[in-house]
Design a protein around this motif. Sequence first.
Motif, PDB file in Angstrom:
ATOM      1  N   VAL A 140      -8.499   4.271   6.722  1.00 53.74           N
ATOM      2  CA  VAL A 140      -9.742   4.183   5.945  1.00 53.74           C
ATOM      3  C   VAL A 140      -9.783   2.866   5.189  1.00 53.74           C
ATOM      4  O   VAL A 140     -10.834   2.207   5.114  1.00 53.74           O
ATOM      5  CB  VAL A 140      -9.861   5.380   4.967  1.00 53.74           C
ATOM      6  CG1 VAL A 140     -11.008   5.156   3.979  1.00 53.74           C
ATOM      7  CG2 VAL A 140     -10.087   6.665   5.741  1.00 53.74           C
ATOM      8  N   TYR A 141      -8.623   2.457   4.643  1.00 55.79           N
ATOM      9  CA  TYR A 141      -8.607   1.197   3.901  1.00 55.79           C
ATOM     10  C   TYR A 141      -8.824   0.016   4.839  1.00 55.79           C
ATOM     11  O   TYR A 141      -9.435  -0.986   4.456  1.00 55.79           O
ATOM     12  CB  TYR A 141      -7.293   1.023   3.138  1.00 55.79           C
ATOM     13  CG  TYR A 141      -7.467   0.146   1.920  1.00 55.79           C
ATOM     14  CD1 TYR A 141      -7.898   0.690   0.720  1.00 55.79           C
ATOM     15  CD2 TYR A 141      -7.258  -1.233   1.992  1.00 55.79           C
ATOM     16  CE1 TYR A 141      -8.104  -0.101  -0.394  1.00 55.79           C
ATOM     17  CE2 TYR A 141      -7.460  -2.034   0.882  1.00 55.79           C
ATOM     18  CZ  TYR A 141      -7.882  -1.465  -0.304  1.00 55.79           C
ATOM     19  OH  TYR A 141      -8.109  -2.259  -1.403  1.00 55.79           O
ATOM     20  N   LEU A 142      -8.326   0.128   6.069  1.00 55.44           N
ATOM     21  CA  LEU A 142      -8.592  -0.934   7.043  1.00 55.44           C
ATOM     22  C   LEU A 142     -10.093  -1.028   7.347  1.00 55.44           C
ATOM     23  O   LEU A 142     -10.625  -2.129   7.522  1.00 55.44           O
ATOM     24  CB  LEU A 142      -7.811  -0.678   8.328  1.00 55.44           C
ATOM     25  CG  LEU A 142      -6.296  -0.900   8.276  1.00 55.44           C
ATOM     26  CD1 LEU A 142      -5.666  -0.623   9.629  1.00 55.44           C
ATOM     27  CD2 LEU A 142      -5.954  -2.321   7.816  1.00 55.44           C
ATOM     28  N   PHE A 171       0.825  -1.213   0.000  1.00 49.89           N
ATOM     29  CA  PHE A 171       0.000   0.000   0.000  1.00 49.89           C
ATOM     30  C   PHE A 171       0.860   1.263   0.000  1.00 49.89           C
ATOM     31  O   PHE A 171       0.408   2.316  -0.455  1.00 49.89           O
ATOM     32  CB  PHE A 171      -0.956  -0.015   1.197  1.00 49.89           C
ATOM     33  CG  PHE A 171      -2.074  -1.002   1.050  1.00 49.89           C
ATOM     34  CD1 PHE A 171      -3.137  -0.736   0.195  1.00 49.89           C
ATOM     35  CD2 PHE A 171      -2.068  -2.197   1.738  1.00 49.89           C
ATOM     36  CE1 PHE A 171      -4.171  -1.645   0.038  1.00 49.89           C
ATOM     37  CE2 PHE A 171      -3.095  -3.109   1.595  1.00 49.89           C
ATOM     38  CZ  PHE A 171      -4.153  -2.837   0.735  1.00 49.89           C
ATOM     39  N   GLU A 172       2.075   1.156   0.498  1.00 51.88           N
ATOM     40  CA  GLU A 172       2.974   2.308   0.439  1.00 51.88           C
ATOM     41  C   GLU A 172       3.368   2.641  -0.999  1.00 51.88           C
ATOM     42  O   GLU A 172       3.789   3.762  -1.288  1.00 51.88           O
ATOM     43  CB  GLU A 172       4.217   2.041   1.294  1.00 51.88           C
ATOM     44  CG  GLU A 172       3.916   2.054   2.788  1.00 51.88           C
ATOM     45  CD  GLU A 172       5.134   1.709   3.624  1.00 51.88           C
ATOM     46  OE1 GLU A 172       6.115   1.167   3.049  1.00 51.88           O
ATOM     47  OE2 GLU A 172       5.108   1.955   4.845  1.00 51.88           O
ATOM     48  N   THR A 173       3.206   1.668  -1.915  1.00 54.88           N
ATOM     49  CA  THR A 173       3.521   1.915  -3.327  1.00 54.88           C
ATOM     50  C   THR A 173       2.357   2.554  -4.080  1.00 54.88           C
ATOM     51  O   THR A 173       2.514   2.937  -5.235  1.00 54.88           O
ATOM     52  CB  THR A 173       3.910   0.609  -4.035  1.00 54.88           C
ATOM     53  OG1 THR A 173       2.757  -0.249  -4.118  1.00 54.88           O
ATOM     54  CG2 THR A 173       5.026  -0.106  -3.294  1.00 54.88           C
ATOM     55  N   VAL A 174       1.196   2.659  -3.425  1.00 56.36           N
ATOM     56  CA  VAL A 174       0.030   3.224  -4.105  1.00 56.36           C
ATOM     57  C   VAL A 174      -0.475   4.476  -3.392  1.00 56.36           C
ATOM     58  O   VAL A 174      -1.663   4.827  -3.496  1.00 56.36           O
ATOM     59  CB  VAL A 174      -1.108   2.189  -4.239  1.00 56.36           C
ATOM     60  CG1 VAL A 174      -0.691   1.053  -5.150  1.00 56.36           C
ATOM     61  CG2 VAL A 174      -1.541   1.667  -2.863  1.00 56.36           C
ATOM     62  N   GLY A 175       0.408   5.138  -2.644  1.00 57.04           N
ATOM     63  CA  GLY A 175       0.033   6.435  -2.104  1.00 57.04           C
ATOM     64  C   GLY A 175      -0.116   6.532  -0.609  1.00 57.04           C
ATOM     65  O   GLY A 175      -0.425   7.608  -0.083  1.00 57.04           O
ATOM     66  N   ILE A 176       0.076   5.415   0.133  1.00 54.63           N
ATOM     67  CA  ILE A 176      -0.026   5.467   1.591  1.00 54.63           C
ATOM     68  C   ILE A 176       1.369   5.658   2.167  1.00 54.63           C
ATOM     69  O   ILE A 176       2.308   4.942   1.803  1.00 54.63           O
ATOM     70  CB  ILE A 176      -0.678   4.182   2.137  1.00 54.63           C
ATOM     71  CG1 ILE A 176      -2.155   4.147   1.733  1.00 54.63           C
ATOM     72  CG2 ILE A 176      -0.555   4.098   3.653  1.00 54.63           C
ATOM     73  CD1 ILE A 176      -2.886   2.895   2.140  1.00 54.63           C
ATOM     74  N   THR A 177       1.516   6.612   3.076  1.00 56.71           N
ATOM     75  CA  THR A 177       2.854   6.961   3.583  1.00 56.71           C
ATOM     76  C   THR A 177       3.294   6.109   4.758  1.00 56.71           C
ATOM     77  O   THR A 177       4.462   6.136   5.142  1.00 56.71           O
ATOM     78  CB  THR A 177       2.883   8.445   3.997  1.00 56.71           C
ATOM     79  OG1 THR A 177       1.867   8.676   5.006  1.00 56.71           O
ATOM     80  CG2 THR A 177       2.616   9.338   2.799  1.00 56.71           C
ATOM     81  N   GLY A 178       2.395   5.346   5.348  1.00 52.76           N
ATOM     82  CA  GLY A 178       2.781   4.505   6.473  1.00 52.76           C
ATOM     83  C   GLY A 178       1.576   4.106   7.300  1.00 52.76           C
ATOM     84  O   GLY A 178       0.426   4.445   6.978  1.00 52.76           O
ATOM     85  N   ALA A 179       1.839   3.405   8.419  1.00 52.24           N
ATOM     86  CA  ALA A 179       0.749   2.899   9.253  1.00 52.24           C
ATOM     87  C   ALA A 179      -0.064   4.022   9.877  1.00 52.24           C
ATOM     88  O   ALA A 179      -1.235   3.836  10.213  1.00 52.24           O
ATOM     89  CB  ALA A 179       1.315   1.994  10.348  1.00 52.24           C
ATOM     90  N   GLY A 180       0.543   5.209  10.038  1.00 52.52           N
ATOM     91  CA  GLY A 180      -0.190   6.312  10.634  1.00 52.52           C
ATOM     92  C   GLY A 180      -0.966   7.152   9.649  1.00 52.52           C
ATOM     93  O   GLY A 180      -1.692   8.078  10.046  1.00 52.52           O
ATOM     94  N   ASP A 181      -0.873   6.840   8.384  1.00 48.85           N
ATOM     95  CA  ASP A 181      -1.572   7.606   7.353  1.00 48.85           C
ATOM     96  C   ASP A 181      -3.085   7.381   7.476  1.00 48.85           C
ATOM     97  O   ASP A 181      -3.549   6.243   7.517  1.00 48.85           O
ATOM     98  CB  ASP A 181      -1.086   7.149   5.975  1.00 48.85           C
ATOM     99  CG  ASP A 181      -1.568   8.063   4.854  1.00 48.85           C
ATOM    100  OD1 ASP A 181      -2.625   8.706   5.018  1.00 48.85           O
ATOM    101  OD2 ASP A 181      -0.893   8.124   3.814  1.00 48.85           O
ATOM    102  N   PRO A 182      -3.882   8.458   7.557  1.00 51.91           N
ATOM    103  CA  PRO A 182      -5.345   8.290   7.632  1.00 51.91           C
ATOM    104  C   PRO A 182      -5.908   7.455   6.479  1.00 51.91           C
ATOM    105  O   PRO A 182      -6.903   6.738   6.657  1.00 51.91           O
ATOM    106  CB  PRO A 182      -5.866   9.734   7.577  1.00 51.91           C
ATOM    107  CG  PRO A 182      -4.742  10.557   8.109  1.00 51.91           C
ATOM    108  CD  PRO A 182      -3.490   9.879   7.650  1.00 51.91           C
ATOM    109  N   ALA A 183      -5.280   7.539   5.303  1.00 52.15           N
ATOM    110  CA  ALA A 183      -5.759   6.756   4.156  1.00 52.15           C
ATOM    111  C   ALA A 183      -5.660   5.259   4.454  1.00 52.15           C
ATOM    112  O   ALA A 183      -6.531   4.474   4.041  1.00 52.15           O
ATOM    113  CB  ALA A 183      -4.942   7.100   2.910  1.00 52.15           C
ATOM    114  N   PHE A 184      -4.605   4.849   5.164  1.00 52.86           N
ATOM    115  CA  PHE A 184      -4.447   3.438   5.497  1.00 52.86           C
ATOM    116  C   PHE A 184      -5.538   2.981   6.464  1.00 52.86           C
ATOM    117  O   PHE A 184      -6.096   1.883   6.332  1.00 52.86           O
ATOM    118  CB  PHE A 184      -3.068   3.187   6.096  1.00 52.86           C
ATOM    119  CG  PHE A 184      -2.789   1.729   6.358  1.00 52.86           C
ATOM    120  CD1 PHE A 184      -2.776   0.807   5.331  1.00 52.86           C
ATOM    121  CD2 PHE A 184      -2.548   1.288   7.655  1.00 52.86           C
ATOM    122  CE1 PHE A 184      -2.523  -0.539   5.569  1.00 52.86           C
ATOM    123  CE2 PHE A 184      -2.295  -0.058   7.905  1.00 52.86           C
ATOM    124  CZ  PHE A 184      -2.276  -0.975   6.862  1.00 52.86           C
TER     125      PHE A 184
END
Length: 326
Positions: free
Chosen positions: A125-127, A110-123
């Motif tokens: 949301v994906y969870l 997921f870091e290769t598709v725009g997520i910066t890390g485990a603390g990223d709000p986008a991650f």
Amino acid sequence: MSGTVTLGMVPVVLTALFFVLADGQITNDFLIAHLLAMGVPVIGPAAIWYWDARVFPTFVDQSADLAANPTAVQRVGDKYKAIFSTRSWYFVVPWIALIVGLTVLNLGFFETVGITGAGDPAFWVYLLFAAWWGLITGIGLHGAVTAVRAIRAVGELDLQIDPLHPDGLGGLSMIGHLAIWTTMLISLGSLALPLAFLLGTEGGYRAVVYLAVGVYIVVIAVSFVYPTVYVNRRAGEIQERELEKRREKIRQLQTQAANLEEADGDTGTIDEVATRLEIQRLRDEFNEYDSVSLYPLSVGIIIRLVSSLFLPIFFTLIDIYLGQLL
């Protein structure tokens, strides 16, 4: 029904929010794979509602028509409907944990598709999307388990084959319809196969993903084959019991007719004719029972089964093609 439509919008909203929060590095192959996977929880609530509100009750009602004790069938139906409604969490909770856990393990992808890390709000949301996907698919899988158990429970009751039933299958088509609708419900998960393959190839879990896909296809087949084969075996026992009853009765009447043939007088002749007419009637019944197809399969059911088994293969080929194209 409006509630199921509302539930179907949850993954759409989560997807839109994820795309807004991600930093714009989303690849085309991930975009296509995710949108396909999103289709499962979009369609799933309506499909589950239809199975629960229409398909399963119809199975119970039609089974009651063939049972020596219709009340016993209704009790079985009420039992498994309650199990489906109140005990899904026993299956769903560990299933959600598995899906969310696999998503976390693929953080590197997921870091290769725009997520910066485990603390990223986008991650996160994906969870949430993964958890919702697990919830809907977990309920669907629990429905499949419930259907198999209900079919087996009904099959253990005292059922009667109706050789004159309009379905041409002795009334057993309700088994096939429940099994195939359940199989079609499970096969909706095929929409997520491209995303699973993408995570497997890019995230480093290829062997696990392909094993899971193979098991998934087997589960689809078993969800249909097991109940139909089981019911066929039980129906065969019922058919043989009915045939044997008529064999014994025909033999008794044949002996009786032979004795009447030797008797003198008009009364003996009339009784002999009546006995032979009864023998012919029983023979006709025997032939009707003997000719009943005991596999609860019609052309329509077989077509739905083939299409359900074809879906995971189709999306596997789509994934391979997209992989070469993109």
